[in-house]
Design an enzyme around this catalytic site. Structure first.
Site, PDB file in Angstrom:
ATOM      1  N   HIS A  56      -9.574   1.401   4.843  1.00 30.12           N
ATOM      2  CA  HIS A  56      -8.310   1.580   5.566  1.00 30.12           C
ATOM      3  C   HIS A  56      -8.543   2.554   6.725  1.00 30.12           C
ATOM      4  CE1 HIS A  56      -4.218   2.764   6.516  1.00 30.12           C
ATOM      5  NE2 HIS A  56      -3.830   1.656   5.907  1.00 30.12           N
ATOM      6  N   ASN A  67       0.873  -1.180   0.000  1.00 34.43           N
ATOM      7  CA  ASN A  67       0.000   0.000   0.000  1.00 34.43           C
ATOM      8  C   ASN A  67       0.909   1.229   0.000  1.00 34.43           C
ATOM      9  OD1 ASN A  67      -1.781   2.055   0.527  1.00 34.43           O
ATOM     10  ND2 ASN A  67      -2.309   1.382   2.601  1.00 34.43           N
ATOM     11  N   LYS A 107       0.160   4.255  -0.355  1.00 34.94           N
ATOM     12  CA  LYS A 107      -0.486   5.455   0.195  1.00 34.94           C
ATOM     13  C   LYS A 107      -0.214   6.652  -0.739  1.00 34.94           C
ATOM     14  CE  LYS A 107      -0.267   3.379   4.725  1.00 34.94           C
ATOM     15  NZ  LYS A 107      -0.152   3.525   6.166  1.00 34.94           N
ATOM     16  N   GLU A 138      -6.976   4.981   7.722  1.00 37.19           N
ATOM     17  CA  GLU A 138      -6.776   6.400   7.374  1.00 37.19           C
ATOM     18  C   GLU A 138      -8.010   6.964   6.673  1.00 37.19           C
ATOM     19  OE1 GLU A 138      -3.057   5.674   5.393  1.00 37.19           O
ATOM     20  OE2 GLU A 138      -2.154   5.179   7.341  1.00 37.19           O
ATOM     21  N   GLY A 147       2.465   2.433  10.765  1.00 40.07           N
ATOM     22  CA  GLY A 147       3.397   3.541  10.628  1.00 40.07           C
ATOM     23  C   GLY A 147       4.163   3.871  11.893  1.00 40.07           C
ATOM     24  N   GLU A 155      -5.421  -4.637  10.603  1.00 48.71           N
ATOM     25  CA  GLU A 155      -4.389  -3.622  10.785  1.00 48.71           C
ATOM     26  C   GLU A 155      -4.649  -2.867  12.086  1.00 48.71           C
ATOM     27  OE1 GLU A 155      -2.464  -2.512   6.819  1.00 48.71           O
ATOM     28  OE2 GLU A 155      -4.243  -1.280   6.983  1.00 48.71           O
ATOM     29  N   SER A 165       3.401  -1.978  10.276  1.00 46.47           N
ATOM     30  CA  SER A 165       4.852  -2.053  10.496  1.00 46.47           C
ATOM     31  C   SER A 165       5.431  -3.430  10.205  1.00 46.47           C
ATOM     32  CB  SER A 165       5.202  -1.602  11.927  1.00 46.47           C
ATOM     33  OG  SER A 165       4.815  -0.254  12.119  1.00 46.47           O
TER      34      SER A 165
HETATM   35  P1  PGA Z   1       2.839   0.437   7.589  1.00 46.56           P
HETATM   36  O1  PGA Z   1       1.390   0.657   6.945  1.00 46.56           O
HETATM   37  O2  PGA Z   1       3.390  -0.846   7.044  1.00 46.56           O
HETATM   38  O3  PGA Z   1       3.626   1.635   7.157  1.00 46.56           O
HETATM   39  O4  PGA Z   1       2.635   0.376   9.081  1.00 46.56           O
HETATM   40  C1  PGA Z   1       0.489  -0.420   6.782  1.00 46.56           C
HETATM   41  C2  PGA Z   1      -0.824   0.075   6.222  1.00 46.56           C
HETATM   42  O5  PGA Z   1      -1.315   1.122   6.662  1.00 46.56           O
HETATM   43  O6  PGA Z   1      -1.419  -0.566   5.328  1.00 46.56           O
END
Ligand code: PGA
Length: 260
Positions: free
Chosen positions: A96, A6, A8, A98, A174, A168, A214
């Site tokens: 997601h 992803n 983003k 976000e 993140g 997640e 992460s």
């Molecule tokens: P990350 O993001 O691996 O940077 O923690 C995962 C995601 O939000 O899909």
């Protein structure tokens, strides 16, 4: 096993093209032989044609990061499932955290989008996960089950390749701190049970349950070797070909060891 990136809102189109080229190069010039491991990348919308082109000769599929719940209409700025399908996307990330946080997306929105995605041949990657406060309050299981139920209400799934679910935990996204493998497995088992009730064991066992938050090459093996973790949804580590393919290599290792 599925390793999904992803991206983003990162990279401009030429950087995204270069990243896709590096992934293609990594897969065609040297091992890993991916075996049964599937690889998917989800770049920003405007990158999709270039990334599809860059990955045309390697076994990597391409998805989007969101879409509108309607097929067409007066929705300035939005992108529809038929548009994504028409350029060759296979999947779409939905719900997601976000999107839920910054755009107030609800389980009902995710539900409508999942149905629309399926109607146009896109596999929905439904994201669920609890906040740190919810976990500390002992509510993580209920929160995630409610998200799964809300997102999948009336969504029919006849085989494991019609749906992907990504767990997640928001506190792990993140932050550099992934969930512990056992902790992630516990939630994946809860989700698997839920899906089993909904679709029966034959189908539920084949629905890929991805862990996201992460995941990096150094912690991927521990996570991916859990029985109900069928892959990863990877954010920051998917922005460099070596770390992304490093995770894919761990997936291959786990797959080979499990003999499947
Ligand atoms: P990350 O993001 O691996 O940077 O923690 C995962 C995601 O939000 O899909």
């Amino acid at each position: 096993m599925l390793v999904a990136g992803n991206w983003k809102m990162n990279t401009d189109v030429s950087e995204g093209r270069a990243l896709a080229d590096a992934i293609a190069e990594g897969l065609s010039s040297s091992p890993p032989d991916l075996g049964d491991v599937d690889v998917l990348v989800c770049p920003p919308y405007v990158h999709l044609p270039a990334v599809l082109d860059a990955l045309a000769e390697v076994p990597v599929t391409v998805g989007a990061q969101d879409m509108h719940a309607e097929g067409e209409g007066a929705y300035t700025g939005d992108v529809s499932a038929p548009m994504l399908a028409s350029i060759g996307c296979d999947a779409v990330i939905l719900g997601h955290s976000e999107r839920r946080e910054y755009y107030d997306e609800t389980d009902a929105d995710v539900n409508a989008k999942a149905k629309q995605a399926q109607a146009h041949g896109l596999v929905p990657i439904v994201c669920v996960g609890e906040t740190l406060e919810e976990r500390q309050a002992g509510e993580a299981d209920t929160v995630v089950q409610d998200q799964v139920d809300g997102a999948l209400s009336g969504v029919s799934v006849d085989s494991g390749d019609a749906l992907i679910v990504a767990y997640e935990p928001i506190w792990a996204i993140g932050t550099g701190e992934s969930a512990a493998p056992a902790q992630a497995q516990e939630m994946h088992a809860v989700i698997r049970d839920d899906l089993t009730e909904r679709y029966g064991a034959n189908v539920a066992d084949d629905i890929p349950l991805l862990y996201g938050g992460s995941m990096k090459p150094h912690n991927a093996y521990g996570l991916l070797s859990q029985p109900d973790i069928d892959g990863g949804l990877i954010g920051s580590a998917s922005l460099a070909a070596d770390s992304f393919l490093g995770i894919a290599e761990k997936a291959v290792e786990v797959q080979e060891e499990s003999g499947s």
